[in-house]
Design an enzyme around this catalytic site. Structure first.
Site, PDB file in Angstrom:
ATOM      1  N   ASN A  97       8.382 -14.763  -3.294  1.00 15.29           N
ATOM      2  CA  ASN A  97       7.632 -15.584  -2.130  1.00 15.29           C
ATOM      3  C   ASN A  97       8.371 -15.718  -0.964  1.00 15.29           C
ATOM      4  O   ASN A  97       8.585 -16.782  -0.430  1.00 15.29           O
ATOM      5  CB  ASN A  97       7.477 -16.730  -2.870  1.00 15.29           C
ATOM      6  CG  ASN A  97       8.566 -17.938  -3.088  1.00 15.29           C
ATOM      7  OD1 ASN A  97       9.699 -17.417  -3.501  1.00 15.29           O
ATOM      8  ND2 ASN A  97       8.447 -19.297  -2.866  1.00 15.29           N
ATOM      9  N   ASP A 307      11.200 -24.044 -12.139  1.00 11.02           N
ATOM     10  CA  ASP A 307      10.236 -23.926 -11.032  1.00 11.02           C
ATOM     11  C   ASP A 307      10.815 -24.363  -9.726  1.00 11.02           C
ATOM     12  O   ASP A 307      10.030 -24.830  -8.956  1.00 11.02           O
ATOM     13  CB  ASP A 307       9.077 -24.281 -11.411  1.00 11.02           C
ATOM     14  CG  ASP A 307       7.763 -23.613 -10.920  1.00 11.02           C
ATOM     15  OD1 ASP A 307       7.970 -22.263 -10.441  1.00 11.02           O
ATOM     16  OD2 ASP A 307       6.467 -24.236 -10.756  1.00 11.02           O
ATOM     17  N   GLY A 326       5.491 -27.775  -4.518  1.00 15.26           N
ATOM     18  CA  GLY A 326       6.798 -27.516  -4.926  1.00 15.26           C
ATOM     19  C   GLY A 326       7.779 -28.606  -4.874  1.00 15.26           C
ATOM     20  O   GLY A 326       7.868 -29.410  -4.263  1.00 15.26           O
TER      21      GLY A 326
END
Length: 420
Positions: A97, A307, A326
């Protein structure tokens, strides 16, 4: 650097002879030279003696994001891999990403070289499609040859069913692993949190569990037709656990992970509109959380991931609906897991997953390359913002109490131990 770990209690379920034993571990030139009750070393060896020192095989995280290239203000590769190493992780899978996304072999080589020997070992995930646009497959085979361990358009579902079919078929030629993010965007719409009582009360758009489960159902039907290897990252619902359990009973080659925060929090924490709790997939209900924990214990869920996703303050300190998804997770992972699952189960979970990504595991035995996580499993420790080593500070664990602490890692001939 040559070091001697003094009086370390070894937790290694694969080595019954040493599991639970207190031993000295001499690491010389990056390898384990000697393990014994009282090991004598040469004058060039640094003695490391830490309170209640425990040692395990190195921990793996299958979903870590930084920023470089393109978003260095979030996190650079060099600082990110150090954060991972200080957090106890010897190996991380790096999400695609960045800007640009890694969709060529040259991009994979750049990531590996830039991060090499600066902290945790990096295993890049290549983009599944060119530019992560979901239209044409990227250079999967070439990226695989250059070190990509899997292929994934980060947090972007494969909306074209035929594209997923082709990807699974093509990747079989080189034993490639395809990721498919579990979200049906047409059902999720503009939602930002779990659809339920909390979303209604707060007036926030909801993402129903159906959006995840219908996508997983489609993916599993395609996998059954094509064969190949499929990984479904960060499932979040009880229905998803059941779907994957049934697929595994049928013999499908599917694996999945769960994000740390979906094991800890529910959507009830959103009452204060704290954007650090805005994640994708969203925090769900207590029923979902319990199903995820059970899925881990029974082996339906293959691995935990933090994550870890650094986001700079400008993208978090805004209205909830507009804020980026996030949270950080690396620096809090051990303590919160240890408080729920206990030490031995936590270590089991943190060391799982290497086989799925063809990452070799280094055992704790003489002659092996040193790949060790160092920790103390007792005592209470709270995540404090000022103590975070990550450049970004978007952690939902700030103020969260955990059990035990991480000292650091030994990775080959590198030694990362927290100064405090």
């Amino acid at each position: 650097m040559n070091i001697l770990l003094k009086s370390a209690k070894i937790l290694d379920e694969n080595n019954k002879g040493l599991h639970g034993k207190v031993r000295d571990i001499w690491i010389k030139n990056g390898s384990i030279e000697k393990i014994g009750v009282s090991v004598k070393t040469d004058s060039k060896t640094k003695i490391v003696s830490l309170p209640n020192l425990h040692v395990s095989r190195g921990w793996l995280d299958s979903s870590v994001s930084f920023g470089e290239p393109g978003y260095e203000e979030r996190e650079t590769l060099s600082n990110g891999v150090k954060v991972a190493a200080f957090s106890g992780f010897t190996d991380i899978l790096l999400n695609p990403n960045t800007h640009p996304v890694p969709d060529t072999s040259g991009d994979i080589i750049f990531l590996k070289k830039t991060a090499a020997e600066k902290g945790a070992r990096v295993y890049p995930i290549g983009s599944l499609t060119r530019g992560a646009e979901g239209v044409d497959l990227a250079e999967l085979y070439d990226m695989s040859k250059s070190g990509a361990v899997a292929f994934y358009d980060f947090k972007s579902p494969v909306t074209n069913s035929n594209l997923l079919k082709i990807a699974l078929q093509y990747a079989q030629g080189f034993n490639g692993l395809v990721f498919s993010f579990p979200l049906d965007v047409s059902i999720a719409g503009n939602g930002s949190v779990h659809e339920g009582n909390t979303s209604t009360k707060l007036g926030l758009g909801g993402i129903p569990a159906l959006a995840e489960e219908i996508q997983i159902s489609r993916d599993l039907f395609i996998l059954e037709y094509t064969g190949g290897k499929l990984h479904i990252p960060t499932i979040s619902t009880a229905g998803a656990v059941n779907l994957i359990a049934n697929a595994k009973k049928k013999g499908l080659n599917v694996s999945c992970s769960v994000a740390l925060h979906n094991l800890i929090f529910t959507d009830e924490v959103l009452d204060e509109f704290d954007t650090n709790f805005k994640v994708m997939p969203p925090l769900r209900t207590s029923k979902d959380r319990e199903a995820l924990r059970k899925g881990l214990r029974t082996g339906v869920i293959d691995m935990i991931t933090t994550d870890h996703l650094p986001i700079d303050i400008e993208e978090k300190r805004i209205e909830f609906d507009r804020a980026a998804y996030g949270s950080l997770g690396l620096e809090s992972a051990f303590g919160v897991l240890n408080s729920i699952f206990g030490t031995e189960q936590t270590i089991h979970l943190l060391t799982k997953g290497r086989d799925r990504f063809n990452i070799p595991a280094a055992d704790i035995k003489e002659g092996e390359v040193a790949c060790l996580s160092l920790f103390n499993p007792v005592g209470d420790q709270q995540t404090e913002k000022k103590e975070l080593k990550s450049t970004s500070k978007n952690s939902m664990y700030i103020g969260k109490q955990g059990k035990g602490c991480v000292y650091g890692t030994v990775i080959d001939d590198q030694f990362f131990v927290n100064p405090d």
